[in-house]
Design an enzyme around this catalytic site. Structure first.
Site, PDB file in Angstrom:
ATOM      1  N   LYS A  26       0.833  -1.197   0.000  1.00 23.32           N
ATOM      2  CA  LYS A  26       0.000   0.000   0.000  1.00 23.32           C
ATOM      3  C   LYS A  26       0.870   1.250   0.000  1.00 23.32           C
ATOM      4  O   LYS A  26       2.008   1.209   0.460  1.00 23.32           O
ATOM      5  CB  LYS A  26      -0.860   0.022   1.273  1.00 23.32           C
ATOM      6  N   ARG A  52     -10.357 -11.465   1.991  1.00 20.16           N
ATOM      7  CA  ARG A  52     -11.197 -12.545   1.467  1.00 20.16           C
ATOM      8  C   ARG A  52     -10.480 -13.888   1.552  1.00 20.16           C
ATOM      9  O   ARG A  52     -11.106 -14.932   1.650  1.00 20.16           O
ATOM     10  CB  ARG A  52     -11.634 -12.203   0.034  1.00 20.16           C
TER      11      ARG A  52
HETATM   12  N1  BES Z   1      -8.213  -3.746   4.381  1.00 21.58           N
HETATM   13  C1  BES Z   1      -8.288  -3.363   3.027  1.00 21.58           C
HETATM   14  C2  BES Z   1      -9.558  -2.555   2.710  1.00 21.58           C
HETATM   15  C3  BES Z   1      -9.588  -1.164   3.231  1.00 21.58           C
HETATM   16  C4  BES Z   1      -8.825  -0.173   2.630  1.00 21.58           C
HETATM   17  C5  BES Z   1     -10.428  -0.813   4.240  1.00 21.58           C
HETATM   18  C6  BES Z   1      -8.884   1.131   3.097  1.00 21.58           C
HETATM   19  C7  BES Z   1     -10.507   0.478   4.689  1.00 21.58           C
HETATM   20  C8  BES Z   1      -9.724   1.455   4.131  1.00 21.58           C
HETATM   21  C9  BES Z   1      -8.297  -4.591   2.139  1.00 21.58           C
HETATM   22  O1  BES Z   1      -7.525  -5.647   2.580  1.00 21.58           O
HETATM   23  C10 BES Z   1      -7.752  -4.165   0.823  1.00 21.58           C
HETATM   24  O2  BES Z   1      -6.605  -3.800   0.780  1.00 21.58           O
HETATM   25  N2  BES Z   1      -8.561  -4.217  -0.226  1.00 21.58           N
HETATM   26  C11 BES Z   1      -8.144  -3.801  -1.510  1.00 21.58           C
HETATM   27  C12 BES Z   1      -8.765  -4.752  -2.495  1.00 21.58           C
HETATM   28  C13 BES Z   1      -8.274  -4.548  -3.905  1.00 21.58           C
HETATM   29  C14 BES Z   1      -6.812  -4.936  -3.995  1.00 21.58           C
HETATM   30  C15 BES Z   1      -9.109  -5.387  -4.826  1.00 21.58           C
HETATM   31  C16 BES Z   1      -8.639  -2.379  -1.728  1.00 21.58           C
HETATM   32  O3  BES Z   1      -9.724  -2.052  -1.309  1.00 21.58           O
HETATM   33  O4  BES Z   1      -7.875  -1.596  -2.297  1.00 21.58           O
HETATM   34 MN    MN Z   2      -5.508  -5.455   1.922  1.00 19.92          MN
END
Ligand code: BES
Ligand code: MN
Ligand code: ZN
Length: 496
Positions: free
Chosen positions: A279, A353
């Site tokens: 990230k 997931r």
């Molecule tokens: N934990 C995150 C989702 C999230 C991001 C929640 C920011 C709250 C604030 C999750 O694990 C994630 O990183 N999801 C990705 C999925 C994508 C790679 C398809 C996302 O939302 O960017």
């Molecule tokens: Mn994630």
């Protein structure tokens, strides 16, 4: 906090702070009129001079009202009586208790007359107790000079007008206290940093809860046990972390021995750096909140125990970190889930997931009456619904309907997104049974579609709480949501 519910008169009640609701710009009726009478009209005169705002939630503190047993008088504007609704009332109560927390008053009293919407003192009692418990929350565990509230509210007296009202209000107060404490537990776990709140920390917390209560049995699977079962998706995420994964199982047996349980599955990702698909740095600290789904499961179970709810409830929390490492998942890796289905990990940041799918397969063994998973699953959910509502999806209209009803009743808002078959093809993979991402369009829905492939054997719903579990910015902190929604649903399931 101690709550007392009794039939009585506000004007004679001895307290450090009398909370006095004011409607329709200075209208005093019911108990407020009694207080005014006891003060020989001083209250009315004060109100005329007061700079109390007209919007619901505005407050103003006064001292030494003649003829009153209270040291302070907190005027609480509730706007126009005709326009008052549950949401405005809850927000106004929160404001009032916030002001009291900031004052030196350690006791307060409130009369419920004029506040019961839909003539439901139980719901009002619940809202009052939740607002007071929520406002009393402070997190300073990690400050060296823990300056926790010097004058916390310790006792709240709720005055009713009849015996029937007292009984009904008391039930609500007890529920609200349990829910508020469950929320505060969830907030504590969420606010703790990733280096303290690890998967093992969560597991130990759950174990400690189990030791305290006869009806709660807690088991924790370690990585060896998970490997034996074949939880390849969950373990693939934890491989990139030095903290071992934990799989927490909390069985609350409040219902009849043979009665099918309701199962809550919470994402317990104690820190999500994204893995190899790392990230960006900005606000990455907030990914300590990626275990808030799991925390809400502990909070809801805690509330069930406190309420002695006559229902069998099982809480399951798959818990891991998601970090980049030489042994971490790589984009393109293919893993085999507990269900036997294979998954191509096209983005290692879609890890929630992966840990949830194995948990969702695992819970089949409980022959559940219903399964609800709770997860900070997608950033896309914040794009869709912002920070007001959690997203609900599922494979059973009755169950999603129940959750939406519970969200309305509790004010812990949720909104349904569709899980139409047409979205499923976004998860097609050339090399495995499915990919773990579905592209940018409808990101929250394709995450739900992914989970739906592991939940075919029972009624299931998914709550995406990415936008609701915590607040960013100056007031950064966990919210304790969706503990109110979950408990409200469980209370109804228990027939209470
Ligand atoms: N934990 C995150 C989702 C999230 C991001 C929640 C920011 C709250 C604030 C999750 O694990 C994630 O990183 N999801 C990705 C999925 C994508 C790679 C398809 C996302 O939302 O960017
Ligand atoms: Mn994630
Ligand atoms: Zn995550």
């Amino acid at each position: 906090m101690q709550f007392q519910v009794k039939q009585g008169d506000l004007s004679t009640t001895k307290t450090a702070c009398l909370i006095l609701p004011v409607f329709d710009r200075n209208r005093l009726d019911g108990s407020a009129a009694l207080v005014d009478k006891a003060s020989k009209g001083t209250l009315k005169a004060l109100l005329k001079k007061a700079d109390l705002g007209e919007d619901a939630g505005a407050t103003q503190m006064f001292y030494d009202l003649p003829g009153s047993g209270a040291e302070r008088l907190l005027l609480l504007s509730l706007g126009k009586k005709k326009e008052l609704n549950a949401r405005k009332l809850r927000d106004a109560l929160s404001n009032a208790f916030g002001v009291i927390e900031g004052s030196k008053a350690t006791s307060a009293a409130i009369a419920i007359d004029g506040l019961t919407l839909d003539d439901d003192p139980t719901a009002l009692g619940r809202d009052i107790a939740i607002a007071a418990t929520d406002a009393a929350y402070h997190f300073d565990e990690c400050k060296s000079d823990a300056k926790s509230a010097k004058h916390p509210l310790r006792k709240l007296t709720v005055l009713t007008a009849s015996r029937a009202e007292t009984t009904a209000t008391r039930i609500g107060i007890e529920q609200g206290q349990a829910i508020g404490d469950g929320m505060n537990l969830a907030k504590d776990l969420g606010n703790l940093p990733g280096n303290i709140c690890t998967p093992s920390y969560l597991a130990n917390k759950a174990r400690a809860m189990g030791r305290k209560h006869d009806k709660l049995k807690v088991r924790v699977l370690d990585e060896t046990a998970m490997k034996k079962l074949g939880m390849g998706a969950l373990l693939s995420v934890s491989r990139g972390s030095r903290q071992p994964a934990r799989f927490i199982i909390m069985e609350y047996k409040g219902g009849k021995a043979g009665a099918k349980p309701v199962v809550l599955v919470g994402k317990g990702l104690t820190f999500d750096a994204g893995g190899i698909s790392i990230k960006p740095a900005a606000q990455m600290d907030e990914m300590k909140y990626d275990m808030c789904g799991g925390a809400s499961v502990l909070g809801a179970i805690d509330a069930c125990v406190a309420m002695d709810l006559p229902l069998n409830v099982i809480g399951v929390v798959p818990s891991s970190e998601n970090l980049p490492d030489g042994d971490a998942n790589k984009p393109g890796d293919i893993v085999t889930s507990l269900s036997g289905q294979t998954i191509e990990v096209l983005n290692t940041d879609a890890e929630g997931r992966l840990i949830l799918c194995d948990a969702l397969t695992y819970v089949e063994r409980f022959k559940p009456a219903a399964v609800v998973d709770i997860a900070t699953l997608t950033g896309a959910c914040i794009i869709a619904l912002g920070h007001e509502a959690s997203a609900v999806m599922g494979n059973d209209d009755k169950l999603t309907g129940e959750l939406l009803d519970a969200s309305k009743a509790s004010g812990d808002r949720a909104w349904q997104l569709p899980l139409w078959d047409e979205y499923q093809k976004q998860l097609d993979s050339n090399f495995a049974d499915m990919a773990n991402i579905g592209g940018r369009p409808a990101g929250s829905i394709t995450a739900g579609c992914f989970l739906s492939r592991f939940t075919k054997k029972y009624p299931w719903a998914h709550l995406d709480i990415a936008g609701t579990a915590w607040k960013s910015g100056k007031k950064k902190g966990a919210t304790g949501r969706p503990v109110p929604l979950l408990t409200s649903w469980l209370i109804r399931r228990a027939g209470k």
